[in-house]
Scaffold this motif. Sequence first.
Motif, PDB file in Angstrom:
ATOM      1  N   ASP A   5       0.826  -1.197   0.000  1.00 10.00           N
ATOM      2  CA  ASP A   5       0.000   0.000   0.000  1.00 10.00           C
ATOM      3  C   ASP A   5       0.865   1.253   0.000  1.00 10.00           C
ATOM      4  OD1 ASP A   5      -2.577   1.556   0.534  1.00 10.00           O
ATOM      5  OD2 ASP A   5      -1.409   2.046   2.316  1.00 10.00           O
ATOM      6  N   ARG A  10      -0.724   3.894  -2.491  1.00  8.70           N
ATOM      7  CA  ARG A  10      -1.080   5.125  -1.806  1.00  8.70           C
ATOM      8  C   ARG A  10      -0.887   6.336  -2.713  1.00  8.70           C
ATOM      9  NH1 ARG A  10       1.226   5.596   4.123  1.00  8.70           N
ATOM     10  NH2 ARG A  10       0.096   3.613   4.134  1.00  8.70           N
ATOM     11  N   ARG A 359      -7.458   2.272   4.187  1.00 10.30           N
ATOM     12  CA  ARG A 359      -7.421   1.148   3.252  1.00 10.30           C
ATOM     13  C   ARG A 359      -6.818  -0.094   3.894  1.00 10.30           C
ATOM     14  NH1 ARG A 359      -5.944   3.394  -1.549  1.00 10.30           N
ATOM     15  NH2 ARG A 359      -3.832   3.749  -0.794  1.00 10.30           N
TER      16      ARG A 359
END
Length: 402
Positions: A5, A10, A359
């Motif tokens: 991520d 991101r 997330r």
Amino acid sequence: FRSMDALMLRSLPVKHPEQLMLFGSGWTSGVMDGFPERSEELFSQSFLKVMREKNQVFSDVAATESMTADVHARFAGPNAELEPLHIRLVSGNYFTLLGVGPEVGRVLTESDDQKPGGNPVAVMSHRFFERRFTKDAGVVGQTLTFNGTAFTVIGVAAREFSGTVVDESPDFWIPLSMQAQAQPWLGDPRGTLTQSLWLTGRLKPGVNPRTAQANTDVVYQQWLHAVAGGSPSEERLAKKARIELHPAATGISGLRTHFSEPLKILMVLVALVLLIACVNIANLLLAQATGRQREIAVRLALGANRRRLTGQFLSESLLLSLVGGALGVLIAWWGSQLLLTLVQSGADPLPIQVGPNVRVLLFTFGLSLVTGVLFGLAPALRMTHVDLAPSLKEGKGTARSQ
């Protein structure tokens, strides 16, 4: 997943990052001169100007020098000690295009990038502002001297912003107009064929990437013809008739290039380990179900609803998986930092935020629910489907096959 991520998913902390497009992949850095024949990854200030003036799909296009300027500089006078600094040169519209404002003072503007060598100003990163000056706003207005030129610190960038290159954090950003002073070895930084820049464009509202690609190719071909001059062969120009546009919402990352595949492989291996662990837990729950058959038989004989009992035992499995997920989040904090430590090449820690965000937490929560249901359902059904008579009479029984 937290490492993936941070490195791959991101978005940059900028305004509407989904509108940003990168010219090329960002994999190449350095400088090339002569007619473009090797790569459509790097571009000249001449092409930047043409692109800004003639494109019909971008609200603006900004440039980042692909090579960092690593210098030794002094603050506040010639008697101060030299300090190593990491500097990125950017076009004057860089911060405006990204929608990034100042924490203190102001950021660069187009007026700072007009006259070559005439605007020695610098914007400090918030990370350097905290580390070196402990958030002292008095730093604005101080001078920074390197390569014989004194730069005035005009501001500090927003706290969350560390640039468009994901795995670095510049100490300062200075305008491209000062490139000759920051990188004197470059020769002619404003030359038509001095190609060393990464370009980033912001799509106009309603423009899709396919339309942007077509218009960019047209402008690029026109520029190539203008640069080639005379009557260049179609074969020569045909090889360089296209610039690949890539989404730039997640920024530019050298680590992403080198470690995206290993991270994906690691993710698959971890998923296999999770599968093995869940199968073992399911077997333990099945063994527990065998030991609780008399209890279940008594509750069923007293009128308990099988569906409600199934829900109760499934909730026990979900509780177990959610607790495991919560512990996983805690352990991942250490594990993600360890992964970054293993891949960093310098002494300073990589400026990649691996802390939990929405997330990551939703991913962990969803994965915990899925594993809790999939590997808790079979034991729950087995617990509630027992033969009552043998279980009540002898204290044990066999589950009826469904």
